[in-house]
Write an enzyme that holds these catalytic residues in place. Structure first.
Site, mmCIF file in Angstrom:
data_model
loop_
_atom_site.group_PDB
_atom_site.id
_atom_site.type_symbol
_atom_site.label_atom_id
_atom_site.label_comp_id
_atom_site.label_asym_id
_atom_site.label_seq_id
_atom_site.Cartn_x
_atom_site.Cartn_y
_atom_site.Cartn_z
ATOM 1 N N ASP A 34 -7.350 16.833 28.543
ATOM 2 C CA ASP A 34 -8.420 15.882 28.258
ATOM 3 C C ASP A 34 -9.196 15.606 29.531
ATOM 4 O OD1 ASP A 34 -9.922 13.491 27.334
ATOM 5 O OD2 ASP A 34 -8.513 13.537 25.667
ATOM 6 N N TYR A 153 -24.839 18.028 16.539
ATOM 7 C CA TYR A 153 -23.454 17.819 16.124
ATOM 8 C C TYR A 153 -23.143 18.627 14.865
ATOM 9 C CZ TYR A 153 -19.151 15.206 15.116
ATOM 10 O OH TYR A 153 -17.851 14.848 14.862
ATOM 11 N N LYS A 157 -20.467 21.717 14.472
ATOM 12 C CA LYS A 157 -19.350 21.668 13.531
ATOM 13 C C LYS A 157 -19.416 22.801 12.505
ATOM 14 C CE LYS A 157 -17.369 18.147 15.424
ATOM 15 N NZ LYS A 157 -16.064 18.300 16.100
ATOM 16 N N ILE A 186 -12.856 8.797 10.245
ATOM 17 C CA ILE A 186 -11.528 8.425 10.722
ATOM 18 C C ILE A 186 -11.678 7.339 11.776
ATOM 19 C CG2 ILE A 186 -9.358 9.286 11.668
ATOM 20 C CD1 ILE A 186 -10.232 10.656 9.033
ATOM 21 N N THR A 188 -11.319 6.322 14.788
ATOM 22 C CA THR A 188 -11.065 6.783 16.150
ATOM 23 C C THR A 188 -11.980 6.033 17.110
ATOM 24 O OG1 THR A 188 -12.773 8.489 16.027
ATOM 25 C CG2 THR A 188 -10.542 9.096 15.290
#
Length: 249
Positions: A34, A153, A157, A186, A188
């Site tokens: 990361d 984006y 994807k 989600i 996150t």
């Protein structure tokens, strides 16, 4: 049998963190990559405090030197890789195509799409050395549909699904299965940032899902780790949604 080795990019938070914890719970040695040093170190420390094996390697997936160095660390310590789940990514600064800056486009494609390619490029030789294994790439429900003001984006994807299918065809003879997951909304840190900037988004997310709620990162992690396991042994080149029914609409 030697301990399995699993790599999770973007393992410092969100879905990546949940995947890393799932792998560790299954007795795999987990490598967390990361760019967020604090988050990556926290995930590794959590695994180790529970008695697991974890290693954090600071890494920007869009930089080939970083990915090459990451693979070298794994090679030196274990000499193999069994599973890789590629979760690292960023959100685009929202803008319609006519207003999107080149910088905004390049940053999103660089991390979200090029990062997946570089991850697989340096994971595959290690997986071959282990005699096979599995890769799971994190796409999105927008990998199969369009949305306004997020073209970079969405393009990234979509591209991840294409990369996944190419890799599945190329690596089948080496015993490597490659699949993609398509998370919906989600809860996150990335989604929380979007909601903080645009509070109306949360209700929109709830309305989009047939189950009328946001998903939990662990619900995605269960699918990702299952795809790496023996129960998914005849699955490759697939793109599987875990979205609460967003794509059913």
């Amino acid at each position: 049998m030697s301990q399995r080795v699993a790599l999770v990019t973007g393992g410092g938070s969100g879905i990546g963190r949940a995947v890393a914890l799932r792998f560790a719970a299954g007795d795999a040695a987990v490598v967390i990559a990361d760019v967020d040093a604090d988050g990556g170190a926290r995930t590794a420390a959590e695994i180790e405090s529970a008695g697991g094996t974890a290693l954090f390697v600071p890494c920007a997936v869009q930089r080939e030197d970083d990915m090459r160095a990451l693979a070298a660390v794994i090679e030196e310590r274990w000499g193999r890789l069994d599973h890789a789940v590629n979760c690292a990514g960023v959100e685009q600064q929202r803008a319609i195509i006519a207003d999107c800056t080149e910088e905004n486009w390049d940053r999103t494609i660089d991390i979200d799409l090029k990062g997946i390619w570089l991850s697989m490029k340096h994971e595959i030789p290690l997986l071959r050395r282990a005699g096979g294994g599995a890769i799971v790439n994190t796409s999105s429900v927008v990998g199969v549909r369009g949305v306004r003001a997020a073209a970079a984006y969405v393009a990234a994807k979509h591209g991840i699904i294409g990369l996944t299918r190419c890799a599945a065809l190329e690596e089948a003879e080496h015993g490597i299965r490659v699949n993609a997951i398509l998370p919906g909304h989600i809860r996150t840190p990335m989604v929380e940032r979007v909601i903080t900037k645009e509070p109306v988004k949360e209700q929109a997310y709830l309305d989009n899902a047939a189950l009328r709620r946001l998903g939990d990162p662990d619900e995605v992690a269960r699918l990702a780790t299952w795809l790496c396991g023996p129960d998914a042994s005849f699955m490759t080149g697939d793109a599987i949604a875990v979205d609460g029914g967003v794509l059913a609409r």
